[in-house]
Design an enzyme around this catalytic site. Structure first.
Site, PDB file in Angstrom:
ATOM      1  N   PHE A 203      44.443  41.102  41.755  1.00 53.68           N
ATOM      2  CA  PHE A 203      43.934  40.378  40.588  1.00 53.68           C
ATOM      3  C   PHE A 203      42.473  40.019  40.829  1.00 53.68           C
ATOM      4  O   PHE A 203      42.144  39.342  41.797  1.00 53.68           O
ATOM      5  CB  PHE A 203      44.735  39.098  40.327  1.00 53.68           C
TER       6      PHE A 203
ATOM      7  N   ASP B 295      37.672  39.381  47.943  1.00 47.28           N
ATOM      8  CA  ASP B 295      37.812  38.392  46.869  1.00 47.28           C
ATOM      9  C   ASP B 295      38.526  37.172  47.455  1.00 47.28           C
ATOM     10  O   ASP B 295      39.727  37.194  47.680  1.00 47.28           O
ATOM     11  CB  ASP B 295      38.611  39.015  45.711  1.00 47.28           C
TER      12      ASP B 295
ATOM     13  N   LYS C  89      37.037  29.180  42.403  1.00 49.91           N
ATOM     14  CA  LYS C  89      38.039  28.108  42.273  1.00 49.91           C
ATOM     15  C   LYS C  89      37.753  26.802  43.024  1.00 49.91           C
ATOM     16  O   LYS C  89      37.301  25.848  42.421  1.00 49.91           O
ATOM     17  CB  LYS C  89      39.420  28.661  42.623  1.00 49.91           C
TER      18      LYS C  89
HETATM   19  C1  LIG Z   1      41.489  33.234  39.705  1.00 47.81           C
HETATM   20  C2  LIG Z   1      41.015  34.467  40.347  1.00 47.81           C
HETATM   21  C3  LIG Z   1      39.982  35.237  39.791  1.00 47.81           C
HETATM   22  C4  LIG Z   1      39.382  34.897  38.445  1.00 47.81           C
HETATM   23  O1  LIG Z   1      38.766  33.668  38.437  1.00 47.81           O
HETATM   24  P1  LIG Z   1      38.449  32.934  37.037  1.00 47.81           P
HETATM   25  O2  LIG Z   1      37.653  31.728  37.439  1.00 47.81           O
HETATM   26  O3  LIG Z   1      39.758  32.622  36.412  1.00 47.81           O
HETATM   27  O4  LIG Z   1      37.655  33.889  36.228  1.00 47.81           O
HETATM   28  C5  LIG Z   1      39.530  36.335  40.483  1.00 47.81           C
HETATM   29  N1  LIG Z   1      40.059  36.687  41.655  1.00 47.81           N
HETATM   30  C6  LIG Z   1      41.061  35.972  42.222  1.00 47.81           C
HETATM   31  C7  LIG Z   1      41.585  36.394  43.548  1.00 47.81           C
HETATM   32  C8  LIG Z   1      41.578  34.865  41.582  1.00 47.81           C
HETATM   33  O5  LIG Z   1      42.592  34.185  42.126  1.00 47.81           O
END
Ligand SMILES: *Cc1c(COP(=O)(O)O)cnc(C)c1O
Length: 405
Positions: free
Chosen positions: A145, A230, A259
């Site tokens: 994701f 990520d 986050k």
């Molecule tokens: C939440 C998340 C995203 C996206 O972040 P947003 O602030 O919702 O755009 C991307 N990569 C990972 C691993 C995530 O958990």
């Protein structure tokens, strides 16, 4: 005419006016303090969602609040036409955690992932001797994701996320997580980068093994690829290390963060090591809101508290007994729990059926958690959660499991 004194409820306002891209929430929340939140009927909950791994310091930490209030009265936004002390200082602090390199600031995880994918493209251009569009491929992982924008969404091979939005950005292919050969087999002369979540957050808390990450590092070195991690969900102390990849002893070329970074304030960041730090040049990337003095103040306050209150050591220490207790529940209630996975305060409990009844039952007893992927209950306590609060979460979970046993 007598003015109406009937106040429309928040739920009614949402139902009438807010887009329907999210599931209909069960609660309206109005206040928070530490690991607790209160709904509009005055009920208190232990918040083990942390706003999806965002509220690292819990709600309304006094140092965070004081810092943000002070900054709001001083300077909030000027754009990147100008320097501000906070952005410079935050970049310095992040380089301190990640290593020599440079930082780009944005406002969300998706934006951090987009910036990362654009860095891969620029690295590809460099690899192809300056030719655009020749070397552009990115190898990612199944069940990944990487956010909802077109680049990250194209790197997110899940039907529920991509359906309805084709054509996607070309160039992405997907190996099996923790199967190095499957990644190596997808690399060709047109490949510019490898992109994985150190711990997959949205698809059920699936960690990369240290051997796999070390293998990816070696593969990237051999083939001149950027290793892009990520860490939007698993970074900023959530696992008990500042970055989750520290457990594997590797250093990536690029890191996406968001986050937890702002402790509740929207802010994202991309760190690039020496191999990628100079790829962005004036004019080829940007965002108006990136790195405002207010957002950076919030992030600086978050880092201050993580350091002063030694939250990395705290998470590492108290999560041991918490994980043990959750594994204990998995043994006692093996008809309901298939597995417990994760690190520190990023935990997934794989259930044998749908998670919704469990989440509802826990909420009714004052514990908020969030689902992840298929049949996984995700617990994301704020990093300040105490051993007692962790124990309380286990007791509530035990009670709802026992009620259905
Ligand atoms: C939440 C998340 C995203 C996206 O972040 P947003 O602030 O919702 O755009 C991307 N990569 C990972 C691993 C995530 O958990």
């Amino acid at each position: 005419m007598i003015p109406s004194i009937v106040r429309t409820s928040t739920a009614e306002l949402y139902d009438a006016h807010v887009m329907k891209n999210y599931g209909r929430p069960a609660l309206t929340l109005v206040r928070g303090r530490g690991a607790q939140v209160w709904d509009d009927a005055g009920n208190a909950y232990l918040d083990f969602t942390s706003g999806i791994a965002v509220s690292a310091l819990g709600h309304c930490h006094p140092h965070w609040v004081a810092t943000v209030q002070r900054q709001a009265g001083e300077l909030i936004h000027v754009s990147n036409l100008f320097r501000t002390p906070n952005q410079g200082e935050l970049a310095r602090r992040l380089v301190g955690y990640a290593g020599p390199g440079r930082v780009f600031f944005c406002n969300s995880g998706a934006e951090a992932d987009e910036a990362m994918i654009k860095l891969a493209r620029l690295h590809g251009v460099r690899k192809a001797g300056g030719e655009d569009g020749k070397c552009f491929k990115v190898v990612g992982a199944k069940n990944a994701f990487h956010g909802r924008m077109f680049g990250g969404m194209s790197a997110t091979p899940q039907v529920k996320i991509q359906k309805g939005f084709r054509p996607l950005v070309p160039g992405f292919s997907f190996g099996e997580l923790n199967n190095l050969e499957s990644f190596a087999a997808l690399v060709d002369d047109q490949t510019a980068a490898i992109l994985v979540e150190t711990i997959q957050g949205e698809s059920g808390i699936n960690p990369c093994t240290p051997e796999f990450l070390r293998g990816l590092r070696k593969l990237c070195d051999e083939k001149n690829l950027l290793l892009m991690l990520d860490e939007v969900q698993c970074g900023i102390g959530r696992t008990g290390k500042f970055y989750a990849f520290e457990y594997a002893g590797v250093r990536p070329d690029v890191i996406a963060m968001a986050k937890g970074l702002g402790g509740g304030m929207p802010i994202g960041a991309v760190w690039a090591g020496e191999k990628a730090a100079e790829l962005f040049q004036p004019g080829n990337h940007g965002t108006t809101f990136g790195g405002t003095p207010l957002a950076c103040a919030a992030a600086l306050a978050t880092l201050d508290v993580i350091e002063r209150e030694q939250l990395l050591a705290h998470v590492t220490r108290v999560s041991v007994a918490w994980h043990e207790a959750l594994h204990g529940l998995a043994q006692t209630f093996s008809q309901h729990i298939a597995a417990v996975r994760g690190k520190g305060f990023l935990v997934g409990v794989q259930t044998t059926g749908d998670t919704t009844p469990w989440l509802t039952a826990m909420r009714e007893r004052g514990l908020l958690a969030v689902s992840s992927g298929n049949n996984v209950i995700r617990f994301l306590p704020p990093l300040i959660a105490s051993a007692d609060e962790l124990t309380k979460s286990v007791e509530i979970f035990r009670t709802v499991l026992a009620a259905k046993a």
